[in-house]
Design a protein around this motif. Structure first.
Motif, PDB file in Angstrom:
ATOM      1  N   LEU A 145      -9.884   4.111   1.230  1.00 28.26           N
ATOM      2  CA  LEU A 145      -9.503   2.702   1.168  1.00 28.26           C
ATOM      3  C   LEU A 145     -10.698   1.778   1.372  1.00 28.26           C
ATOM      4  O   LEU A 145     -11.653   2.126   2.072  1.00 28.26           O
ATOM      5  N   GLN A 189      -8.193  -2.990   2.568  1.00 26.46           N
ATOM      6  CA  GLN A 189      -7.009  -2.128   2.588  1.00 26.46           C
ATOM      7  C   GLN A 189      -6.836  -1.476   3.958  1.00 26.46           C
ATOM      8  O   GLN A 189      -5.717  -1.369   4.469  1.00 26.46           O
ATOM      9  N   LEU A 202       0.807  -1.225   0.000  1.00 29.06           N
ATOM     10  CA  LEU A 202       0.000   0.000   0.000  1.00 29.06           C
ATOM     11  C   LEU A 202       0.838   1.272   0.000  1.00 29.06           C
ATOM     12  O   LEU A 202       0.325   2.351   0.317  1.00 29.06           O
TER      13      LEU A 202
END
Length: 387
Positions: free
Chosen positions: A166, A170, A155
């Motif tokens: 996100l 994530q 990321l």
């Protein structure tokens, strides 16, 4: 399967590391032993954790398994220092961090904590969220460490963005990176995969476990999913009403549950109440031992649904003496399995059977039913039908 913990700067389109690119690895730490010694936590007069003792070896992953409200999260918060215990002691590498006359602040325990809801700071960037636990380092060094772990979780390209952009998966990876970047000796995780869809949850479980193994942190994971506990834990500690009911490896708890409550957690079972006579119970599958139960007491015979074997009746008597007669009352297709309700001779109520998906037996058809007595379990009866 996508590997979330490989740097995207060195991957092929297939997700595998590009030739000549080394996999980014997390820094290792010194694993610590985590000990709970007769720990009690009460709210008012009700104990959420009741005289609980448990020892987790350095580098071991232990899953706390049990229904909601059994005290799992409270125990985790006590270990982290978010809650103060009522009595007992908590030790990390034999150093008391909580006890009658001692309380070490959370930031001084070398403990990483990952919450169920991720608890990211919305006003901080992704990089700032990850670097939050590195305030003791110079700013540039903290930035390098945070970028490195973001690269490890794939990321780093979002470093200057904010959590709201996100996805749930994530955000989970950011929360994991933030918890692991200080290289804690003990990692505490509170149902970290509960908000993820099935496919992503499976991938994240595998990759999270790989990262924990790399960092060598001692880990305690709270869950109420038995399959997740079996998949992740070196050992499982089953909790109920603030106490440990049984601890052991997944196969030990599955094959030798210490109580009916544990048996229910790990498999779908048929429960049949039978009176005890001379230390045994008489059942349609034979006489079975019921140790420790008095004459006249009632025992619960447990037969796992997957232990009930169904074979189309031959009609020529070939099955006589080796199986019970049965009739299919209903069949439910479940994808990789079929669940049958079967009326079986000798049993007052129908039994459920779960078989690997294949040619489906029709409702009303006659079957031969085989049940291995060795696979049956016998427990004292009670009126408690939880979980």
């Amino acid at each position: 399967m996508t590997n979330w913990f490989i740097s995207t700067s060195g991957k092929t389109r297939s997700g595998e590391p590009a030739p000549g690119k080394a996999r980014v690895r997390a820094g290792a730490t010194f694993a610590a032993k985590l000990t709970f010694d007769a720990v009690t936590k009460t709210y008012g007069e009700r104990p959420a954790v009741d005289a609980l003792s448990l020892e987790i070896a350095p580098g071991e992953v232990v899953c706390l398994l049990g229904p909601s409200g059994c005290g799992k999260t409270t125990l985790l918060r006590l270990a982290a220092g978010i809650e103060r215990l009522t009595s007992g002691r908590i030790l990390i590498s034999d150093r008391e961090v909580a006890g009658p006359a001692r309380f070490v602040q959370p930031e001084d325990r070398s403990v990483g904590l990952m919450f169920q809801d991720f608890a990211l700071f919305p006003h901080l960037s992704i990089l700032e969220n990850v670097a939050f636990g590195l305030k003791g380092l110079p700013r540039e060094e903290a930035r390098r460490e945070a970028l490195s772990i973001l690269s490890r979780v794939g990321l780093e390209r979002y470093a200057d963005q904010y959590p709201h952009i996100l996805s749930g998966g994530q955000q989970q990876r950011v929360a994991l990176a933030r918890a692991i970047v200080p290289r804690p000796a003990v990692m505490l995780m509170d149902e970290p995969f509960s908000g993820l869809d099935v496919q992503l949850r499976d991938a994240m479980q595998e990759e999270t476990l790989a990262l924990i193994r790399e960092t060598r942190a001692t880990c305690m994971i709270v869950t109420h999913h038995p399959e997740e506990a079996m998949r992740l834990g070196d050992r499982i500690a089953v909790m109920r009403a603030g106490r440990i009911v049984q601890t052991g490896r997944a196969e030990d708890l599955y094959n030798n549950p210490a109580a009916l409550f544990v048996a229910r957690l790990f498999s779908e079972i048929n429960e049949v109440e039978v009176p005890v006579r001379a230390g045994q119970i008489a059942t349609p599958i034979g006489r079975l031992s019921a140790p420790g139960l008095a004459d006249g007491a009632r025992a619960t015979l447990c037969i796992r649904e997957r232990s009930v074997e169904l074979v189309p009746a031959s009609g020529n008597g070939k099955d006589a003496g080796t199986a019970l007669k049965g009739r299919i009352r209903s069949a439910k297709f479940l994808g990789d399995a079929v669940r049958y309700e079967v009326a079986v001779e000798g049993f007052d109520a129908p039994l459920n059977a779960r078989t690997v998906s294949g040619p489906q037996l029709k409702e009303g058809s006659e079957v031969a039913v085989r049940i291995d007595p060795v696979a049956a379990l016998v427990f004292p009866s009670n009126d408690d039908k939880t979980p």
